[in-house]
Design an enzyme around this catalytic site. Structure first.
Site, PDB file in Angstrom:
ATOM      1  N   VAL A  61       0.840  -1.197   0.000  1.00  0.00           N
ATOM      2  CA  VAL A  61       0.000   0.000   0.000  1.00  0.00           C
ATOM      3  C   VAL A  61       0.877   1.249   0.000  1.00  0.00           C
ATOM      4  O   VAL A  61       2.003   1.220   0.503  1.00  0.00           O
ATOM      5  CB  VAL A  61      -0.879  -0.046   1.273  1.00  0.00           C
ATOM      6  CG1 VAL A  61      -1.447   1.285   1.638  1.00  0.00           C
ATOM      7  CG2 VAL A  61      -1.974  -1.090   1.107  1.00  0.00           C
ATOM      8  N   ILE A  63       1.003   5.617   0.759  1.00  0.00           N
ATOM      9  CA  ILE A  63       0.363   6.895   1.129  1.00  0.00           C
ATOM     10  C   ILE A  63       0.351   7.694  -0.166  1.00  0.00           C
ATOM     11  O   ILE A  63       1.346   7.727  -0.899  1.00  0.00           O
ATOM     12  CB  ILE A  63       1.110   7.633   2.265  1.00  0.00           C
ATOM     13  CG1 ILE A  63       0.443   8.991   2.560  1.00  0.00           C
ATOM     14  CG2 ILE A  63       2.587   7.798   1.990  1.00  0.00           C
ATOM     15  CD1 ILE A  63       1.029   9.725   3.783  1.00  0.00           C
ATOM     16  N   SER A  64      -0.774   8.312  -0.477  1.00  0.00           N
ATOM     17  CA  SER A  64      -0.894   9.061  -1.726  1.00  0.00           C
ATOM     18  C   SER A  64       0.089  10.228  -1.759  1.00  0.00           C
ATOM     19  O   SER A  64       0.548  10.704  -0.712  1.00  0.00           O
ATOM     20  CB  SER A  64      -2.309   9.611  -1.884  1.00  0.00           C
ATOM     21  OG  SER A  64      -3.239   8.558  -1.971  1.00  0.00           O
ATOM     22  N   SER A  93      -2.571   5.330   5.757  1.00  0.00           N
ATOM     23  CA  SER A  93      -1.703   5.985   6.746  1.00  0.00           C
ATOM     24  C   SER A  93      -2.477   6.807   7.769  1.00  0.00           C
ATOM     25  O   SER A  93      -1.951   7.141   8.825  1.00  0.00           O
ATOM     26  CB  SER A  93      -0.747   6.923   6.013  1.00  0.00           C
ATOM     27  OG  SER A  93      -1.491   7.989   5.427  1.00  0.00           O
ATOM     28  N   GLU A 117     -10.638   1.075   6.894  1.00  0.00           N
ATOM     29  CA  GLU A 117      -9.457   0.435   6.312  1.00  0.00           C
ATOM     30  C   GLU A 117      -9.592  -1.072   6.514  1.00  0.00           C
ATOM     31  O   GLU A 117      -9.991  -1.501   7.586  1.00  0.00           O
ATOM     32  CB  GLU A 117      -8.198   0.978   7.010  1.00  0.00           C
ATOM     33  CG  GLU A 117      -6.910   0.241   6.727  1.00  0.00           C
ATOM     34  CD  GLU A 117      -6.557   0.189   5.245  1.00  0.00           C
ATOM     35  OE1 GLU A 117      -6.514   1.236   4.587  1.00  0.00           O
ATOM     36  OE2 GLU A 117      -6.330  -0.945   4.756  1.00  0.00           O
ATOM     37  N   GLY A 151     -14.440  -1.457   2.426  1.00  0.00           N
ATOM     38  CA  GLY A 151     -14.852  -0.241   1.755  1.00  0.00           C
ATOM     39  C   GLY A 151     -15.988  -0.433   0.766  1.00  0.00           C
ATOM     40  O   GLY A 151     -16.751   0.501   0.514  1.00  0.00           O
TER      41      GLY A 151
HETATM   42  N1  SAH Z   1      -5.539   7.926   1.601  1.00  0.00           N
HETATM   43  C1  SAH Z   1      -4.655   6.830   1.990  1.00  0.00           C
HETATM   44  C2  SAH Z   1      -4.554   5.880   0.809  1.00  0.00           C
HETATM   45  C3  SAH Z   1      -3.920   4.593   1.135  1.00  0.00           C
HETATM   46  S1  SAH Z   1      -3.817   3.501  -0.253  1.00  0.00           S
HETATM   47  C4  SAH Z   1      -3.288   7.426   2.315  1.00  0.00           C
HETATM   48  O1  SAH Z   1      -2.913   8.386   1.648  1.00  0.00           O
HETATM   49  O2  SAH Z   1      -2.601   6.924   3.206  1.00  0.00           O
HETATM   50  C5  SAH Z   1      -5.427   2.782  -0.275  1.00  0.00           C
HETATM   51  C6  SAH Z   1      -5.879   2.069   0.958  1.00  0.00           C
HETATM   52  O3  SAH Z   1      -7.085   1.374   0.672  1.00  0.00           O
HETATM   53  C7  SAH Z   1      -4.915   1.004   1.458  1.00  0.00           C
HETATM   54  O4  SAH Z   1      -4.593   1.286   2.787  1.00  0.00           O
HETATM   55  C8  SAH Z   1      -5.683  -0.300   1.330  1.00  0.00           C
HETATM   56  O5  SAH Z   1      -5.372  -1.236   2.350  1.00  0.00           O
HETATM   57  C9  SAH Z   1      -7.114   0.182   1.424  1.00  0.00           C
HETATM   58  N2  SAH Z   1      -8.105  -0.732   0.840  1.00  0.00           N
HETATM   59  C10 SAH Z   1      -8.006  -1.449  -0.311  1.00  0.00           C
HETATM   60  N3  SAH Z   1      -9.127  -2.176  -0.512  1.00  0.00           N
HETATM   61  C11 SAH Z   1      -9.959  -1.907   0.533  1.00  0.00           C
HETATM   62  C12 SAH Z   1     -11.268  -2.337   0.896  1.00  0.00           C
HETATM   63  N4  SAH Z   1     -11.979  -3.196   0.163  1.00  0.00           N
HETATM   64  N5  SAH Z   1     -11.809  -1.842   2.018  1.00  0.00           N
HETATM   65  C13 SAH Z   1     -11.130  -0.949   2.799  1.00  0.00           C
HETATM   66  N6  SAH Z   1      -9.899  -0.500   2.520  1.00  0.00           N
HETATM   67  C14 SAH Z   1      -9.311  -0.968   1.391  1.00  0.00           C
END
Ligand code: SAH
Length: 231
Positions: A61, A63-64, A93, A117, A151
């Site tokens: 994974v 962080i954007s 994150s 998450e 999600g």
């Molecule tokens: N906005 C966050 C993005 C993290 S990347 C940041 O900037 O830190 C995307 C995230 O989505 C990951 O942490 C991944 O574990 C989560 N993810 C992927 N599929 C998911 C699902 N079905 N349900 C919940 N979270 C999910």
């Protein structure tokens, strides 16, 4: 969206993003200034915390990139009002959840950001990140609620939401999330498969409940996985 800058402090990085007009609302600039990216990238990555690119944080994974955080907050800014109830799907994150939580609780308003998450250790790490950034009180007073869950299903028990941010790419717009959007609410979600171009998509529900979608820009995100442990 391709944009890259590099700075030596959080404030300088947010300033450069503002100069590039990736955020234009002072509220977005303020929320990002108050959320120090250094605490969300992992200790090993501290030296590149203020470089504008995604950073691996484990579990496959990232962080954007800061410019993407700015774009998301800017897109949702009119909906991230003090007192609003909002959802951050794929909170990773914890960075964006904190920024959203601060915007909906401005002036001590009783707003709430729900962070969802599906990777439990990542959720636990995000709690440590938030604590290291001095934002423990957001969790203690219920402004920021961190949940482990899927999600695709959202959080029906805490819906409806004024704004929903999805931080992972969905192969199609998650209908459960559309139904959890308040009339008058807005969601931003990257849509598309990993090997295809993904499109950041705006989903707006009007006050009559009519849903309209619009493509905003090409983006690249990790997938919103379907085969989560919750299915
Ligand atoms: N906005 C966050 C993005 C993290 S990347 C940041 O900037 O830190 C995307 C995230 O989505 C990951 O942490 C991944 O574990 C989560 N993810 C992927 N599929 C998911 C699902 N079905 N349900 C919940 N979270 C999910």
């Amino acid at each position: 969206m391709a944009y890259t800058c590099s700075a030596s402090t959080n404030a300088d990085m947010i300033h450069l993003l503002g100069v590039a007009r990736l955020w234009t609302s002072a509220r977005v600039g303020q929320a990002m200034n108050r959320t120090d990216r250094e605490h969300y990238v992992g200790r090993d990555n501290a030296s590149v915390a203020y470089v504008d690119r995604p950073i691996g944080i484990g579990h496959g994974v990232t962080i954007s990139a800061p410019h993407m955080h700015a774009i998301m907050l800017q897109e949702l800014e009119p909906w991230l009002t003090p007192g609003a109830n909002v959802l951050d799907v794929g909170s990773g994150s914890g960075y964006l959840s904190v920024a959203m939580a601060m915007m909906v609780s401005e002036g001590n308003a009783a707003g709430r950001c729900v962070a969802l998450e599906y990777i439990e250790p990542l959720m636990r790490q995000s709690m440590l990140n938030i604590r290291a950034d001095g934002k423990q009180s957001l969790m203690d007073n219920g402004t920021l609620v961190l949940l482990t869950g899927d999600g695709w299903a959202g959080v029906p028990s805490l819906a409806p939401f004024d704004a929903i941010h999805v931080g992972a790419a969905a192969v199609e717009i998650p209908q459960a999330l559309v139904s959890q959007l308040k009339p008058g609410g807005k969601m931003v979600v990257p849509v598309g498969a990993q090997d295809q171009g993904q499109v950041l998509t705006e989903v707006v529900k009007d006050h009559m409940g009519k849903v309209t979608t619009r493509s905003l820009m090409g983006v690249r995100f990790v997938p919103l996985v379907r085969s989560s442990p919750f299915e």
